[in-house]
Design an enzyme around this catalytic site. Structure first.
Site, mmCIF file in Angstrom:
data_model
loop_
_atom_site.group_PDB
_atom_site.id
_atom_site.type_symbol
_atom_site.label_atom_id
_atom_site.label_comp_id
_atom_site.label_asym_id
_atom_site.label_seq_id
_atom_site.Cartn_x
_atom_site.Cartn_y
_atom_site.Cartn_z
ATOM 1 N N ASN A 18 0.851 -1.090 -0.071
ATOM 2 C CA ASN A 18 -0.029 -0.094 0.093
ATOM 3 C C ASN A 18 0.921 1.365 0.008
ATOM 4 O O ASN A 18 0.520 2.198 -0.521
ATOM 5 C CB ASN A 18 -0.965 -0.009 1.126
ATOM 6 C CG ASN A 18 -0.477 -0.117 2.420
ATOM 7 O OD1 ASN A 18 0.626 -0.964 2.697
ATOM 8 N ND2 ASN A 18 -1.155 0.470 3.560
ATOM 9 N N GLU B 203 4.117 -3.867 12.386
ATOM 10 C CA GLU B 203 3.055 -2.958 12.198
ATOM 11 C C GLU B 203 1.994 -3.441 11.461
ATOM 12 O O GLU B 203 2.317 -3.751 10.198
ATOM 13 C CB GLU B 203 3.969 -1.845 11.480
ATOM 14 C CG GLU B 203 3.319 -0.562 11.580
ATOM 15 C CD GLU B 203 1.951 -0.268 10.526
ATOM 16 O OE1 GLU B 203 0.957 -0.450 10.933
ATOM 17 O OE2 GLU B 203 2.444 -0.061 9.367
ATOM 18 N N CYS C 44 -3.784 1.306 6.933
ATOM 19 C CA CYS C 44 -3.792 0.793 8.305
ATOM 20 C C CYS C 44 -4.434 1.740 9.077
ATOM 21 O O CYS C 44 -5.154 1.472 10.141
ATOM 22 C CB CYS C 44 -2.571 0.282 8.894
ATOM 23 S SG CYS C 44 -1.639 -0.950 7.991
#
Length: 494
Positions: free
Chosen positions: A166, A262, A300
């Site tokens: 992403n 993460e 996210c």
């Protein structure tokens, strides 16, 4: 019209892009195509390392460990400064490449490049001041007379950096720049769908001087070859960004390694009753609509939940719907486009199925809900039931749910009612409520007066619960890549 972004091939009329093996270009026996999720066009062809070449890269990283750790700070800083300058000079090229391989609208791709430049600039600055050492007198007790402790940080060893699709440049930068800053060799594995940005970064890194051979490699290997790298004892540090399922599988498989994760989120924007002015609500609605849909929702910390007190709920919803409907969808290469396609058609199909599940279970579809190939229209739901998939999982698509609450107590409880805890945004003017949110919300970051999607690349960034462990942000990743080692000097006249 749209198709998956990766097809493996063994021969090609056009020469595939080289990968980077111990700082030099190399090619393997096989290659794969990278295609656009917007129109299926061929974006690039990438060579795949053989097993022997992967072994060579890892051996080179292990072999460079001591030399790299001993490299002068000015050498590492100069290399990082070089990358920042060269990347800035090639910013438009890099942005166009991100848009082509990722489907990210060009306006957001340009922002990503700018952030990556800042990451390398910050890393250069931190390399110069990091690890100055802390002195501690030990003669506070009789047994320590004449003794002084000096504590410094040293790399655990080579890093395996695993990056997602992403943010194919900036999240690669967040792996590579801190490693170079502390003198830790790094093996970088880019996402198979979006390797081209990382390979461009490798080209820029290859122009640096002073770094030992083996200090870095960029290896576009398939995901099914990742476990062998994860298990390799010569790579004691793993920095992973991606899904919680894969991240915790990695961590559980190597319990003795230093693993930072993460992972995903289910980010909430809380709008409290004091945020009630016309300008207040206009700002909140704009930020919520923008950051529920930027990157196609594939972030996210994309806004997935809006939790608003009853006093402002109705007025806010009206404005949010107008702003969401105003998002421009279409060709990601067009400067006017706000929302492009998802990374591939399968991702859009998944989002569509989750929205259908929510509606079937009683949610109200207020706008959106249509799929076109890899594209999915910006979507808003209300009255989302707790047993819907979207109430429990990370949407990773342009989908927003609205929730009415009675007070701040209920709002904060709703934020915490999630297995994720990455970031939350709280729209309030009340400083006491701001500090209370900071104290009570089970997340890694609380953003006051804005959406949860704000991130400065130098600040500590990471989550709790199923959102991971460890922190990115250059200085904080440098700390994750290193450990404290104490030196005790004896016989001193203090």
């Amino acid at each position: 019209m749209c198709r998956k972004g990766r097809t493996t091939v063994t021969t090609s009329a056009a020469a595939p892009s080289a990968f980077w093996l111990a700082g030099r270009p190399a090619t393997g026996q096989d290659s794969f195509d990278v295609t656009s999720s917007w129109d299926g066009a061929l974006v690039g062809r990438v060579s795949v390392p053989t097993d022997a070449q992967v072994e060579e890269a890892v051996a080179a990283a292990a072999g460079a460990q001591r030399e790299f750790a001993a490299t002068s700070a000015h050498v590492r800083a100069a290399a990082l400064d070089h990358v920042a300058r060269e990347l800035a000079a090639r910013a438009e090229e890099a942005a166009r490449l991100i848009t082509a391989e990722n489907g990210k609208p060009i306006k957001w791709a340009r922002g990503e490049v700018g952030r990556a430049v800042s990451v390398f600039r910050w890393a250069a600055e931190e390399a110069r001041r990091f690890n100055g050492g802390e002195a501690q007198r030990l003669d506070t007790d009789p047994g320590g007379v004449g003794r002084l402790a000096l504590t410094r940080r040293f790399p655990h060893g080579p890093v395996l950096g695993i990056a997602p699709f992403n943010f194919p440049l900036n999240l690669v930068a967040h792996k590579v720049a801190p490693a170079i800053a502390v003198g830790a060799p790094i093996i970088l594995k880019p996402a198979p769908a979006t390797p081209l940005s990382a390979l461009l970064l490798g080209e820029i890194l290859a122009g640096t001087t002073g770094l030992p051979a083996g200090a870095w490699s960029v290896l576009p290997v398939e995901n099914d070859r990742m476990p062998a790298l994860v298990q390799d004892p010569r790579l004691p540090v793993i920095s992973f960004t991606g899904s919680d399922t894969v991240g915790y599988r990695i961590k559980d498989s190597v319990p003795r390694k230093h693993v930072t994760l993460e992972l995903g989120g289910n980010a909430a924007a809380v709008v409290l009753a004091d945020w009630s002015g016309e300008e207040d609500l206009e700002w909140a609605a704009t930020r919520i609509a923008t950051f529920a849909n930027y990157q196609g929702g594939q972030s996210c910390i994309s806004v997935q939940r809006v939790i608003a007190e009853s006093a402002v709920y109705d007025a806010l919803v009206e404005k949010v719907l107008a702003k969401v409907r105003g998002q421009v969808t279409g060709d990601p290469a067009d400067d006017a486009t706000d929302v492009g396609p998802l990374v591939n058609e399968a991702a859009a199909e998944r989002v569509a199925s989750w929205v259908d599940d929510a509606v079937a279970k009683g949610a109200k579809l207020l706008t959106g809900g249509e799929r076109d190939g890899a594209g999915y229209a910006p979507t808003v739901l209300a009255e989302l039931p707790g047993d819907a998939i979207l109430a429990q999982a990370e949407a990773f698509g342009p989908v927003l749910s609205l929730h009415r609450v009675n007070d701040a107590d209920e709002a904060f409880a709703a934020v915490n009612d999630s297995r994720y805890g990455l970031q939350a945004g709280v729209f309030t003017h009340d400083i006491q409520l701001a500090f209370r949110a900071h104290r009570e919300l089970e997340v890694g970051g609380v953003i006051i007066g804005d959406a949860p999607s704000y991130r400065a690349d130098q600040m500590p960034y990471g989550g709790v619960k199923d959102s991971g462990n460890g922190r990115e942000g250059v200085k904080f990743a440098m700390e994750d890549y290193t450990y404290e080692r104490v030196l005790v000097l004896t016989g001193l006249d203090l």
